[in-house]
Design a protein around this motif. Structure first.
Motif, mmCIF file in Angstrom:
data_model
loop_
_atom_site.group_PDB
_atom_site.id
_atom_site.type_symbol
_atom_site.label_atom_id
_atom_site.label_comp_id
_atom_site.label_asym_id
_atom_site.label_seq_id
_atom_site.Cartn_x
_atom_site.Cartn_y
_atom_site.Cartn_z
ATOM 1 N N ALA A 1 0.829 -1.201 0.000
ATOM 2 C CA ALA A 1 0.000 0.000 0.000
ATOM 3 C C ALA A 1 0.868 1.257 0.000
ATOM 4 O O ALA A 1 1.964 1.266 0.581
ATOM 5 N N PRO A 2 0.372 2.308 -0.631
ATOM 6 C CA PRO A 2 1.038 3.598 -0.525
ATOM 7 C C PRO A 2 0.471 4.424 0.632
ATOM 8 O O PRO A 2 -0.744 4.505 0.811
ATOM 9 N N SER A 3 1.336 5.003 1.420
ATOM 10 C CA SER A 3 0.953 6.064 2.350
ATOM 11 C C SER A 3 1.287 7.389 1.684
ATOM 12 O O SER A 3 2.430 7.597 1.266
ATOM 13 N N VAL A 4 0.308 8.278 1.585
ATOM 14 C CA VAL A 4 0.491 9.523 0.836
ATOM 15 C C VAL A 4 -0.024 10.687 1.666
ATOM 16 O O VAL A 4 -1.019 10.571 2.387
ATOM 17 N N LEU A 5 0.670 11.808 1.615
ATOM 18 C CA LEU A 5 0.194 13.006 2.302
ATOM 19 C C LEU A 5 -1.199 13.354 1.782
ATOM 20 O O LEU A 5 -1.446 13.351 0.572
ATOM 21 N N VAL B 1 4.926 9.966 -1.329
ATOM 22 C CA VAL B 1 4.383 8.624 -1.121
ATOM 23 C C VAL B 1 5.493 7.712 -0.606
ATOM 24 O O VAL B 1 6.634 7.803 -1.066
ATOM 25 N N VAL B 2 5.154 6.834 0.346
ATOM 26 C CA VAL B 2 6.078 5.774 0.743
ATOM 27 C C VAL B 2 5.339 4.441 0.719
ATOM 28 O O VAL B 2 4.116 4.388 0.846
ATOM 29 N N VAL B 3 6.097 3.361 0.529
ATOM 30 C CA VAL B 3 5.543 2.012 0.665
ATOM 31 C C VAL B 3 5.293 1.748 2.146
ATOM 32 O O VAL B 3 6.164 2.014 2.979
ATOM 33 N N ASN B 4 4.126 1.216 2.462
ATOM 34 C CA ASN B 4 3.795 0.898 3.855
ATOM 35 C C ASN B 4 3.239 -0.517 3.930
ATOM 36 O O ASN B 4 2.225 -0.832 3.313
ATOM 37 N N THR B 5 3.914 -1.378 4.674
ATOM 38 C CA THR B 5 3.385 -2.704 4.972
ATOM 39 C C THR B 5 3.557 -2.962 6.458
ATOM 40 O O THR B 5 4.338 -2.282 7.137
ATOM 41 N N SER B 6 2.820 -3.919 6.971
ATOM 42 C CA SER B 6 2.824 -4.147 8.413
ATOM 43 C C SER B 6 4.186 -4.665 8.883
ATOM 44 O O SER B 6 4.876 -5.391 8.169
ATOM 45 N N PHE B 7 4.547 -4.290 10.092
ATOM 46 C CA PHE B 7 5.833 -4.651 10.681
ATOM 47 C C PHE B 7 5.707 -6.063 11.270
ATOM 48 O O PHE B 7 5.401 -6.257 12.442
#
Length: 616
Positions: free
Chosen positions: A464-468, A557-563
């Protein structure tokens, strides 16, 4: 008034605490027990919620459970009687479990809680809400709407599988229901089972696999399995299923219809599984769109709230949003059974205790609901973080806040995989920038690298992308809040890359490594992305990090996945984060203001994490 909500003893057990109508804490038991989808009594989650609020157990006014065990037992018993003598073997196996976990569940709950509050008035202060009432309450009461229609879709509660409620102010009224065994959630789970994934765990994998296939079985499903009406109501043809009385979801007649036996777990995926995933996803979207259209027409409501496991299908949610039959849509971030703990507490507060509701925020504000960004779990002060890391044997540098942000942004720009542990842990299945693994979305190899070398999971699964929030419409075809990663939208045309003729001729997972946009690591094969909009008000550190990355790269935008790695619950403590860091190929770990580099760590602390957890 203090109300503790509990969901437990099926899957994804959780606890939530309301204090004078404000949701102050919520957490899933799996995060503490480290057992994925832990169904046990949520003792540690309860303990966290109460301690976080600075309370003792004697201070709790009511305990609210998320469903009615006796009604569920009634449904199980009536179902077996209706299908007798089929299923006698599973009936004989299940009866001892039912007697303990369903019929005697009130006694079990009372005995568990008595260990903490021996003098509690359990006869009058242990409350039970119906399953879909809890789901609906979890969606409406924290939402930003004074009035809304509430659609709940899941596998099954007591009897309901799909329900419509209307919420207004502090009132929530159930309007209509579809009952078991006719269930959209169980239909999707049947295909989850048939394509070789775990029921109640792997449904999101089917959704992620769908774009690799063609929906060539859609008409077969609608002709043979589902009688779907114009208003979205439906009935299933039970001749093809075995979930009512058996120990599996589908039967031999289902096998014959789709050309073979179910895929075994971890077997190679074929085009058949991809086409089956595409087909059941298309059918699900059709059902959800017909339901939402009829709800809008029937109720005249301009706002829609969604809950239940099917509401985690962010592809369907995105299509409902784009159809614009409602002005606004809000999805409970913990839409599955864990969120039932939140709903049970809200239903008790507003329904049983008749307390007024205060709507939090307004539609034009970034903070538009009462979930606080779903950052409702434990957090750790900087001195505590440092002490825990030192005890674990970690080698780290503690930086000022601005230095930590700058260093992390540079690591992302250098295409490093970064473990990011900040603030309160998220409630619900999505990592939202509190317990996340981050990457550079511009990297063509980032998706494959994170899947195979960091997450140790199937290569097809998207990120998923996290975006401002202020930049979302410049990159994606959406201009709405999506703070909980529950809406899918396409990448805008000008950011896309046209595929060559040879690339377009590829089939299935061969398409995976073809860059499709300026941000290939978060662009799925159909040009879609599961979007999280990031707001300074709810997560200032994450907002500052993405802003710093944008200043370096021009990309907000950054890539975001669960830790976590595959099969592991999302990390909860700094120690969990360090273990995952040392057991995977994450290159940089940032916990609070502490920055850890992999090459600086003691090699003897490296762990073989790849096989440490049961595969989900």
């Amino acid at each position: 008034m203090r109300i503790l909500g509990i969901s437990a003893l099926y899957h994804d057990s959780a606890a939530a605490l309301l204090v004078d109508g404000k949701l102050v804490a919520a957490a899933q038991e799996e995060r503490f027990s480290r057992k994925k989808h832990d169904a046990g009594f949520p003792q540690q989650a309860i303990d966290f919620c109460v301690r976080h609020a600075g309370l003792a157990f004697k201070d709790i006014d009511y305990v609210a459970f998320y469903d009615k065990p006796f009604l569920k037992f009634e449904r199980l018993l009536e179902t077996y009687l209706a299908f007798a003598p089929r299923g006698f073997t599973s009936f004989r196996m299940a009866i001892p479990v039912w007697l303990k976990e369903k019929l005697l569940q009130k006694t079990l709950l009372r005995d568990e809680m008595k260990r903490w509050i021996p003098d509690f008035d359990w006869h009058n202060k242990l409350l039970f809400g119906e399953h879909h009432q809890s789901h609906a309450a979890s969606a409406f009461f924290p939402s930003p709407f004074e009035r809304a229609a509430v659609l709940t879709m899941d596998g099954v509660g007591e009897w309901a599988t799909t329900s419509l409620a209307m919420g207004e102010g502090s009132e929530l009224q159930m309007v209509r229901e579809i009952h078991f065994p006719h269930s959209l959630g169980l239909l999707y789970s049947a295909f989850t089972y048939y394509t070789g994934f775990k029921v109640n765990s792997g449904e999101y994998k089917v959704m992620g696999l769908a774009p690799y296939g063609e929906p060539r079985f859609k008409s077969t499903i609608l002709d043979k399995l589902v009688d779907l009406k114009d208003d979205g109501s439906f009935r299933l043809n039970l001749e093809y299923f075995d979930y009512c009385t058996g120990l599996r979801m589908t039967n031999e007649k289902f096998d014959a219809l789709f050309g073979g036996k179910p895929r075994k777990a971890e077997e190679r995926l074929t085009q058949r599984e991809m086409d089956l995933a595409a087909s059941i996803q298309a059918v699900t979207e059709e059902v959800v769109l017909r339901l939402t259209r009829s709800v809008a027409q029937q109720t005249g409501a301009r706002n829609l709230c969604l809950a239940g496991g099917v509401a985690l299908n962010c592809v369907a949610n995105g299509k409902v949003l784009r159809e614009k039959v409602f002005d606004n849509i809000w999805v409970q971030p913990a839409a599955g059974d864990a969120g039932g703990a939140v709903g049970a507490a809200y239903a008790a507060y507003h329904g049983f205790c008749r307390q007024p509701r205060r709507v939090n925020g307004h539609l034009n504000a970034p903070q538009i609901d009462s979930m606080d960004g779903s950052y409702l779990g434990p957090e750790y002060a900087q001195p505590d973080i440092e002490a825990r890391l030192q005890t674990a044997g970690a080698r780290f540098e503690t930086l000022p806040y601005d230095g930590m942000i700058e260093t992390t942004a540079q690591a992302l720009a250098d295409e490093k995989a970064v473990g990011w542990f900040q603030g309160r842990m998220e409630f619900g299945p999505r990592a939202l920038g509190g317990r996340s693994i981050l990457g550079d979305p511009r990297s063509p190899s980032m998706q494959k690298t994170l899947n195979l070398k960091v997450k140790y999971r199937e290569s097809f699964r998207p990120f998923a992308p996290s975006v401002l929030r202020e930049d979302v419409s410049d990159w994606f075809d959406i201009d709405a809040d999506s703070p909980y990663m529950l809406m899918v939208a396409p990448v805008v045309e000008r950011r896309r890359r046209t595929m060559t003729a040879d690339e377009q001729a590829l089939f299935g997972i061969d398409k995976l490594n073809v860059p499709r946009s300026d941000i290939p690591a978060v662009t799925h094969v159909d040009y879609s992305a599961r979007i999280q909009t990031v707001h300074r008000q709810t997560n200032p550190a994450y907002y500052d990090l993405i802003s710093a990355f944008k200043a370096k790269t021009g990309c907000p935008v950054v890539v975001n996945t669960s830790f976590n790695v595959r099969g592991e619950p999302i990390v909860c403590t700094p120690e969990d984060a360090f273990r995952c860091f040392m057991g995977s190929e994450i290159e940089v770990l940032v916990v609070g203001n502490c920055v850890l580099l992999k090459e600086a760590q003691n090699p003897s602390l490296k762990r073989d994490y790849k096989g440490a957890f049961e595969l989900d």
